[in-house]
Design an enzyme around this catalytic site. Structure first.
Site, PDB file in Angstrom:
ATOM      1  N   TYR A   4       0.924  -1.242   0.185  1.00 35.92           N
ATOM      2  CA  TYR A   4      -0.190   0.062  -0.027  1.00 35.92           C
ATOM      3  C   TYR A   4       1.050   1.277   0.110  1.00 35.92           C
ATOM      4  CZ  TYR A   4       1.073   1.038   4.961  1.00 35.92           C
ATOM      5  OH  TYR A   4       1.694   1.271   6.229  1.00 35.92           O
ATOM      6  N   LYS A  42       6.374  -1.770   1.891  1.00 39.13           N
ATOM      7  CA  LYS A  42       5.356  -1.195   2.626  1.00 39.13           C
ATOM      8  C   LYS A  42       4.070  -2.102   2.278  1.00 39.13           C
ATOM      9  CE  LYS A  42       3.088   3.360   3.217  1.00 39.13           C
ATOM     10  NZ  LYS A  42       3.756   3.588   4.601  1.00 39.13           N
ATOM     11  N   GLU A  66      13.171   2.689  13.357  1.00 31.96           N
ATOM     12  CA  GLU A  66      12.178   3.793  13.066  1.00 31.96           C
ATOM     13  C   GLU A  66      11.119   3.743  14.201  1.00 31.96           C
ATOM     14  OE1 GLU A  66      10.785   2.745   9.132  1.00 31.96           O
ATOM     15  OE2 GLU A  66      10.683   0.734   9.605  1.00 31.96           O
ATOM     16  N   LEU A  94      11.452   1.240   6.501  1.00 29.63           N
ATOM     17  CA  LEU A  94      10.710   1.733   5.318  1.00 29.63           C
ATOM     18  C   LEU A  94      11.632   2.909   4.831  1.00 29.63           C
ATOM     19  CD1 LEU A  94       8.186   1.495   3.557  1.00 29.63           C
ATOM     20  CD2 LEU A  94       7.127   3.418   4.985  1.00 29.63           C
TER      21      LEU A  94
END
Length: 291
Positions: free
Chosen positions: A35, A149, A181, A205
Site C-alpha cells: 500500500y 510497505k 524507526e 521503510l
C-alpha cells in the site's frame, strides 16, 4: 467532499456505499499486499512520483504483478482527485493485494491483483508541528523486510496502540538497543549540529519524506550521519524529530520520561520544517502549471 473510491483493477469509480469486497481476498486472509499513503495539499498530490515508484518496488519484492504502468496509475489517481473535487488538504490511501482466490498459502495461478484507492480529508497537525510531541520506546518485533510497505502491520499497530495508551504520539522502535524507526514514521536525532538516523537497509521503510530530508540537509549544509543511534543516545540528544507523509517533519520533545533538549522544537528541526513547507508549495505549483 464526496468520497468516491476507485476499483483500479476494473478501472472504474464506485461510491464507497456501493462497494462489495471479495470474500476470499488475500489481503484479508494473508495480508498479502502492499500500500501507499500520499499527502495532498490544496488538492494536489505531494511526492506522487516517489510514492508510485515505491509501490512498484514493494510489489516487485513480494512478486505481485501490477495491472498498470506507472503512467497509467498516475492518470487514474489524477482522475480520482477530479472525481472527488478535492481542493483542500487530504490524503490518498492506495492498496494492492495479490487478488481473490480460494484460500491457499501458495500463489494462485492466473490471478489479477485487486487494487483500490480512496481520498479523505487530512488537516495538518498544526499543534504538533508547532509544539512537538511525546513518544515512547518499544522493541522492534517486525519482520526483516520492512522496506516493503506491506499490509502486515500488526506489530506496528501494537506499538502505536501502546504509545496511544501512554498518551504518546508514536513509538520509537529499536533492535538490540539500536533505534530503527517509529511505528509509522522515520525517526532522527540531532547532536552537535549533526542529524543521525538509521541506514537505508531492508530493516526500515525508505520513506518518501525521508528522501526529501536527505536533499534538505544537503541544501542547508547540515551534516547527516546514517550510521544510526542507540536508545541510550536519546538522553544526550539536542533535538529529535520524525517524518512521514501525514506527520511531515514533526518535532519530538519527550521520549518516555526523558525531555529532549530544552523541551522545545530545536533550530535545525525548524529549518527542516521550513524546507519541507517550501518544497511542498513549490512542487504543487509546478504540477498545477503542467496540468
Amino acid at each position: 467532499m464526496s468520497v468516491y473510491p476507485i476499483m483500479l483493477s476494473q478501472t472504474k469509480f464506485t461510491h464507497r456505499d456501493n462497494l462489495n469486497y471479495p470474500f476470499e481476498e488475500r489481503a484479508l486472509q494473508f495480508g498479502d499486499g502492499v500500500y501507499e499513503v500520499v499527502r495532498i495539499y490544496n488538492g494536489t498530490y505531494y511526492l506522487i512520483n516517489e510514492h508510485i515508484d515505491r509501490l512498484f518496488r514493494s510489489a516487485e519484492a513480494v512478486k505481485i504483478k501490477l495491472p498498470f504502468t506507472k503512467e497509467e496509475l498516475s492518470n487514474l489517481l489524477n482522475n480520482l482527485l477530479l472525481k472527488n473535487s478535492v481542493s483542500n488538504d487530504a490524503k490518498l490511501y492506495l492498496q494492492v493485494s495479490r487478488g481473490s482466490a480460494p484460500r491457499n498459502h501458495i500463489f494462485p495461478n492466473n490471478i489479477e491483483a485487486n487494487v483500490y484507492g480512496y481520498i479523505e480529508d487530512q488537516a495538518r497537525n498544526v499543534a504538533g508541528l508547532q509544539d512537538g510531541v511525546k513518544t515512547i520506546t518499544e522493541r522492534d518485533i517486525r519482520w526483516e523486510y520492512c522496506f516493503v510497505k506491506s499490509l502486515n502491520l500488526l506489530p506496528n499497530v501494537l506499538a502505536k496502540q501502546t504509545a496511544n495508551e501512554q498518551g504518546a504520539y508514536d513509538a520509537i522502535l529499536h533492535k538490540d538497543g539500536i533505534v530503527t524507526e517509529c511505528s509509522s514514521a522515520n525517526v532522527y536525532m540531532i547532536k552537535d549540529g549533526t542529524v543521525y538516523t538509521y541506514p537505508t537497509t531492508k530493516r526500515i521503510l525508505h520513506g518518501c519524506v525521508r528522501m526529501r530530508i536527505e536533499k534538505f540537509v544537503q541544501d542547508l549544509t547540515i551534516p547527516l550521519n546514517e550510521d544510526g543511534f542507540s536508545v541510550e543516545d536519546i538522553a544526550l540528544a539536542d533535538e529529535m524529530f520524525l517524518t512521514s507523509s501525514t506527520s511531515e517533519v514533526l518535532p519530538i520533545v519527550t521520549v518516555d520520561d526523558t525531555q529532549i533538549g530544552n523541551g522545545q522544537p530545536g533550530p535545525i528541526t525548524r529549518k527542516l520544517q521550513n524546507a519541507y513547507e517550501e518544497d511542498a508549495n513549490i512542487v504543487t505549483k509546478k504540477i498545477e502549471q503542467t496540468n
